[in-house]
Write a protein that holds these residues in place. Structure first.
Motif, PDB file in Angstrom:
ATOM      1  N   ALA B 273       0.836  -1.214   0.000  1.00 64.65           N
ATOM      2  CA  ALA B 273       0.000   0.000   0.000  1.00 64.65           C
ATOM      3  C   ALA B 273       0.865   1.255   0.000  1.00 64.65           C
ATOM      4  O   ALA B 273       0.534   2.250  -0.655  1.00 64.65           O
ATOM      5  CB  ALA B 273      -0.929  -0.006   1.213  1.00 64.65           C
ATOM      6  N   SER B 274       1.993   1.201   0.700  1.00 60.16           N
ATOM      7  CA  SER B 274       2.842   2.403   0.789  1.00 60.16           C
ATOM      8  C   SER B 274       3.463   2.752  -0.561  1.00 60.16           C
ATOM      9  O   SER B 274       3.875   3.885  -0.790  1.00 60.16           O
ATOM     10  CB  SER B 274       3.939   2.202   1.837  1.00 60.16           C
ATOM     11  N   ARG B 275       3.525   1.755  -1.469  1.00 61.00           N
ATOM     12  CA  ARG B 275       4.103   2.028  -2.785  1.00 61.00           C
ATOM     13  C   ARG B 275       3.072   2.571  -3.762  1.00 61.00           C
ATOM     14  O   ARG B 275       3.405   2.950  -4.881  1.00 61.00           O
ATOM     15  CB  ARG B 275       4.774   0.772  -3.329  1.00 61.00           C
ATOM     16  N   GLN B 276       1.808   2.576  -3.336  1.00 60.67           N
ATOM     17  CA  GLN B 276       0.762   3.166  -4.177  1.00 60.67           C
ATOM     18  C   GLN B 276       0.431   4.552  -3.625  1.00 60.67           C
ATOM     19  O   GLN B 276       0.021   4.674  -2.474  1.00 60.67           O
ATOM     20  CB  GLN B 276      -0.480   2.286  -4.161  1.00 60.67           C
ATOM     21  N   ASP B 277       0.585   5.538  -4.466  1.00 60.20           N
ATOM     22  CA  ASP B 277       0.423   6.919  -4.000  1.00 60.20           C
ATOM     23  C   ASP B 277      -0.925   7.165  -3.347  1.00 60.20           C
ATOM     24  O   ASP B 277      -1.031   7.845  -2.347  1.00 60.20           O
ATOM     25  CB  ASP B 277       0.581   7.880  -5.179  1.00 60.20           C
ATOM     26  N   GLU B 278      -1.981   6.603  -3.935  1.00 62.48           N
ATOM     27  CA  GLU B 278      -3.323   6.977  -3.498  1.00 62.48           C
ATOM     28  C   GLU B 278      -3.689   6.435  -2.124  1.00 62.48           C
ATOM     29  O   GLU B 278      -4.681   6.857  -1.546  1.00 62.48           O
ATOM     30  CB  GLU B 278      -4.370   6.560  -4.537  1.00 62.48           C
ATOM     31  N   TYR B 279      -2.909   5.508  -1.578  1.00 65.22           N
ATOM     32  CA  TYR B 279      -3.225   4.983  -0.242  1.00 65.22           C
ATOM     33  C   TYR B 279      -2.811   5.937   0.876  1.00 65.22           C
ATOM     34  O   TYR B 279      -3.324   5.871   1.989  1.00 65.22           O
ATOM     35  CB  TYR B 279      -2.596   3.609  -0.028  1.00 65.22           C
ATOM     36  N   GLY B 280      -1.837   6.773   0.593  1.00 69.59           N
ATOM     37  CA  GLY B 280      -1.408   7.739   1.610  1.00 69.59           C
ATOM     38  C   GLY B 280      -0.784   7.095   2.832  1.00 69.59           C
ATOM     39  O   GLY B 280      -0.726   7.700   3.899  1.00 69.59           O
ATOM     40  N   LEU B 281      -0.325   5.869   2.674  1.00 68.82           N
ATOM     41  CA  LEU B 281       0.266   5.163   3.816  1.00 68.82           C
ATOM     42  C   LEU B 281       1.780   5.214   3.714  1.00 68.82           C
ATOM     43  O   LEU B 281       2.359   4.917   2.674  1.00 68.82           O
ATOM     44  CB  LEU B 281      -0.199   3.702   3.832  1.00 68.82           C
ATOM     45  N   SER B 282       2.397   5.551   4.824  1.00 63.28           N
ATOM     46  CA  SER B 282       3.850   5.638   4.844  1.00 63.28           C
ATOM     47  C   SER B 282       4.485   4.245   4.776  1.00 63.28           C
ATOM     48  O   SER B 282       3.890   3.268   5.228  1.00 63.28           O
ATOM     49  CB  SER B 282       4.271   6.322   6.143  1.00 63.28           C
TER      50      SER B 282
END
Lengths: 246, 328
Positions: B273-282
């Motif tokens: 998820a952190s590698r997908q921009d739209e998730y906003g997860l660090s």
């Protein structure tokens, strides 16, 4: 008492380091993401409207107050020192403000995911900044300090966006040099002219202070580990497709 | 919590309401999660954590220092003794305490608790001493505020409480609330009546469950400088009680000749998820601290390469301890 623009702070915003930069993003000369300060308590806040890709309002954030548009779709997660807006269905974190303790080197961390009127995404992701396309593979600028003298006019970066971007890479500066003695930035950008594609231009760099500013991009941008220091505005977006509204 | 056969539904509703109140007060102590929590480990552990994107969660019964659990058990026992004397003239409460003291067993309630330990401070001499002798120490710093939702198992974070007065007040507060409700439900103080509809067994079970969580959140004040938090996973089927328990996640390792049960919790989904921009997860690993017994420059590059291999879209913060600790 109305809040004022915060011009003295240290923070990680979109994974990049910001030092004394009140306006993080301007859109067509109007503030889009601004860091604010309560002049009496010194509390830091943010002004930003978060829109989804269809330009529906997700949340309106003014100083330290968040108003959620559709509470069925989005929720506010709040504990002492942390405020987040989360999309219920996907778990996506669209806004995350985290105050840090006084013994920290930083005042706060911030991430914001929003869109401008033509659906162009603005990702101030916790680890990186992308303006425009999300399909860029390599960062355009990595490990670079962009700084200027206090009060100097002009934003650090100027980005011109069209509604349909190709995600094409214009410039890749590999992980490496922070600015140091000898004008590393100037060397970096001029010595690698082969990587500067049409549409990207360096308007001005101050060799005297070993610093760069007013760098202009035509198209989407991706920044990793960039430091912005002492600008009034970090990133100014000129969106040809939109009118002046956001 | 399960409702015992015969225990009236309206009474269960009141007990559930009390549980919510107690839980609300309890959770308030654990909401201020620090921006970064650090897991200390040796080089082998670090490579394991980063390459498998997971932590090992040890069954709490088998944590390194068993005296930790004994401390909390003794404290709870002392408070139960004291409250038992206080309510000696009340027949129902007196019987309640007699049974609770006899049956209190936090690890026999049909659940197993697994945990991984974290410290608020990423540069603790005591921790470096513990890991320095095992091939060098590293502290992996994570931000759990959002990460906990992306873990492969349902987990929660609990702050360890070291202040004996605070520990005692928490236990006393809960016991008082439970006693008040038990009194309210049995105004005639009739033990037979309280047993006829399973009120007493239900209340014993209730207190047992609540105290069970305190067992792994209370530690001796001598450990206070650790400022520990525990990431806890509750496995709700005790293999000794339930033969249909799913054992697939249960693993075993050795420690000092002992066989230790553990399970793994993965943060792979958080990395994705952190590698997908739209998730906003660090990216889950916020920071990495290199212990004082190691050559920091030598290790900085290798650790940075390892982190970049996992996620090239993140510029890791790697720092060295700076504490002048040497092993001779």
């Amino acid at each position: 008492m109305s809040w004022i623009e915060a011009d003295r702070y240290r923070a990680i915003i979109g994974g990049c380091y910001f030092h004394n930069v009140p306006r993080i993003i301007e859109l067509n000369q109007r503030p889009f993401i601004t860091i604010k300060k309560n002049p009496i308590t010194g509390q830091i806040g943010v002004d930003v409207d978060i829109f989804d890709a269809n330009h529906s309002l997700v949340a309106e954030i003014r100083n330290d107050t968040i108003t959620i548009g559709d509470k069925e779709k989005y929720q506010l997660q709040k504990v002492v020192g942390r405020l987040s807006v989360i999309e219920n269905e996907s778990g996506k974190i669209l806004y995350d403000f985290q105050s840090l303790s006084k013994d920290s080197e930083l005042d706060f961390r911030l991430s914001v995911i929003s869109h401008i009127v033509s659906g162009i995404p603005i990702f101030l992701h916790p680890n990186r900044i992308r303006i425009g396309s999300s399909h860029i593979v390599k960062p355009h600028i990595t490990s670079l300090k962009i700084a200027t003298k206090k009060g100097m006019e002009g934003p650090a970066l100027i980005i011109s966006l069209a509604p349909k971007d190709s995600g094409k890479q214009y410039l890749h500066v590999p992980r490496a040099p922070m600015i140091g003695p000898g004008g590393v930035v100037a060397n970096l950008l001029t010595a690698k002219t082969g990587q500067i594609e049409p549409g990207m231009s360096v308007l001005m760099m101050s060799r005297k202070d070993n610093r760069a500013s007013n760098i202009s991009f035509q198209g989407p941008c991706y920044f990793l580990d960039v430091a912005f220091e002492d600008f009034k505005t970090a990133i100014a977006i000129n969106s040809a497709s939109s009118d002046n509204s956001v | 919590m399960e409702q015992l056969k015969g225990f009236p539904t309206e009474k269960m509703a009141k007990l559930d309401s009390l549980r919510t109140t107690i839980l609300k007060d309890w959770l308030r102590l654990h909401t201020a999660i620090p921006s970064t929590l650090y897991h200390y480990t040796a080089a082998e552990g670090l490579i394991g954590i980063l390459t498998t994107a997971s932590f090992w969660m040890t069954n709490l019964r088998y944590m390194n220092d068993l005296s930790e659990l004994q401390y909390a058990k003794d404290l709870i026992g002392d408070v139960l003794d004291s409250k038992s004397s206080e309510y000696a003239s009340n027949e129902v409460l007196s019987e309640f305490f007699r049974r609770v003291k006899t049956t209190f067993s936090p690890f026999e309630g049909g659940t197993e608790a697994f945990a991984t330990c974290f410290c608020e401070n990423g540069n603790l001499l005591s921790q470096w001493r513990a890991y320095g002798g095992k091939g060098g120490g590293y502290a992996v710093g994570l931000d759990f505020f959002h990460l906990v939702r992306f873990l492969s198992k349902a987990c929660f974070l609990r702050k360890v409480i070291y202040d004996p007065n605070e520990q005692e007040q928490i236990i006393i507060g809960v016991i008082n609330k439970i006693c008040n409700l038990l009194n309210e439900m049995n105004p005639r103080q009739d033990v037979k009546q309280a047993d006829s509809d399973n009120t007493l067994p239900q209340f014993c079970l209730f207190l047992n469950r609540i105290l069970g969580e305190y067992i792994f959140c209370f530690k001796h004040p001598e450990f206070a400088q650790e400022e520990e938090w525990r990431l806890v996973h509750i496995w709700d089927c005790n293999p000794t009680l339930n033969r249909e328990s799913d054992f697939s996640d249960l693993k075993f390792r050795t420690f000092g000749g002992n066989v230790i049960p553990f399970c793994e919790v993965s943060f792979e989904n958080a990395i994705k998820a952190s590698r997908q921009d739209e998730y906003g997860l660090s990216f889950p690993i916020q920071e990495l601290v290199i212990g004082p017994t190691l050559n920091p420059e030598f290790n900085r590059q290798s650790v940075q390469t390892l982190l970049t291999k996992i996620n090239p879209d993140h510029f890791p913060i790697i720092r060295k301890s700076g504490i002048p600790l040497r092993w001779l």
